[in-house]
Design an enzyme around this catalytic site. Sequence first.
Site: not given
Length: 455
Positions: A12, A16, A79, A155, A228, A377
């Site tokens: 995917g 979003r 899916t 869903e 998401n 140094n």
Amino acid sequence: MTQRYAVVLAAGQGSRMKSKLYKVLHPVAGKPMVGHVIEQVEATGASKIVTIVGFGAEKVKDYLGDRTNYAVQEEQLGTGHAVIQAETHLKNKDGITLVICGDTPLLSAETLNNLFDYHQKKGAKATILTAHAQDPTGYGRVIRNEENYVEKIVEQKDANDTEKLVQEVNTGTYCFDNKLLFETLSQVGNENSQGEYYLPDVIEILKNQNEIVDAYIMTSENEGMGVNDRVALAEASRLMRRRINTMHMQNGVTLIDPMTTYIDSDVTIGSDTIIEPNVTLKGKTIIGEDCFVGAHSEIVNGTIGDGVRVTNSSIKDSVMEKDSNIGPYSHLRPNSHIGESVHIGNFVEIKNATIGKTSKVGHLTYVGDADLGENINIGCGTIFVNYDGKNKFRTTVGNNVFIGCNANLIAPLTIEENVYIAAGSTITKDVPTQAMAIARARQENKLEYYNKLPH
Ligand code: UD1
Ligand code: MG
């Protein structure tokens, strides 16, 4: 032993997220989400992993390399449709297939193993990993019948008002009888509000065929969270950080304020190291034992030996050997190698340079493109002048050299061992061993001049 397989859904776009970066590549604690998922799946002993790629396929493949097999889902039709793409790799194999989403970075191998075990113990053909969510919005709801057996998953967008009240949610992770999974997927339709082929519909189909379907309810709600959008990304990062920090504290690391300590997942830290607030440790950073990392420090891919002190400083792609120290307010840029017991003080920048043991670079100095020996140094305000506007050049400084304050060392340059450089010198020529180099205008005192000047 029953064979275990896994299908990771990562095709995917993740619209979003509103991002140019594909969703599963968004990092959580420094590692892309799909990286966390694959790592945990690997730890379950799955003999074959198939990752479904689509959007950003090349980028996902570049990142995961040959840790997994791939199947391409040309069009993101849901899916269920995504899992069908794994058919060529898994069809007709006996065993159990774990299906997991690339956007659930917090799921641990322990939970996945529990799911496998539960599925086998129950003799189920499909087992959903579920969780009780305080706020189930956005997730598929697990619908059970009067006898409390799992019936189906609905869903969010297809749920009626009663179904929406259900707090048991589908984490998007399942175990299936492998052969039956692919047989059943062909029966999944797309008559739903999104017009997609939903993997969760396999549950209802199997149930109607009188197969055993079950749900393994996780005790932790958070572990199953799906990311998401950016709000969920921040929340997942917070939870992952808390997990990482707890692990370090349990291993003997003191975090003064774990709430404001940001440690990436691949960082290692030795015991009795103390980390102050607002510290960020990124990438493949390795920190030894008995170190102190002071507030506001950032270390990216640093290798820090035992007993090192880092005080409010930035370190990137560099090494500090044991008992050395840096800061406050200093900066190791890439490819710096600080030797044992070296002191780097405040307002010092070091880039692409090595510094031999017990040398000191105390204050306000730039060391770029240089190789420094031991017991040197470097006086305050010294500049390694490495750039002529077009090219970079290196400087070499031998052991036991003393460089006075405010010297400019114009590269390319070799200063042999046992040399003094007088303060304020601009050195343009190589200096042989045992010499003292001085390169500055002689001082003239104009006597009685004070009163000639206006004041
Ligand atoms: C999905 C589940 C939902 C569950 C939730 C858990 C479905 C239909 N819904 O919803 O029940 O509660 O996960 O987080 O499965 N993907 C593909 N190809 C596609 C579509 C998606 O590979 O055609 C991948 C995505 O990259 C993602 C994963 O599948 O990694 C899940 O897709 P996503 O759109 O996030 O589903 P959710 O709406 O979260
Ligand atoms: Mg999701």
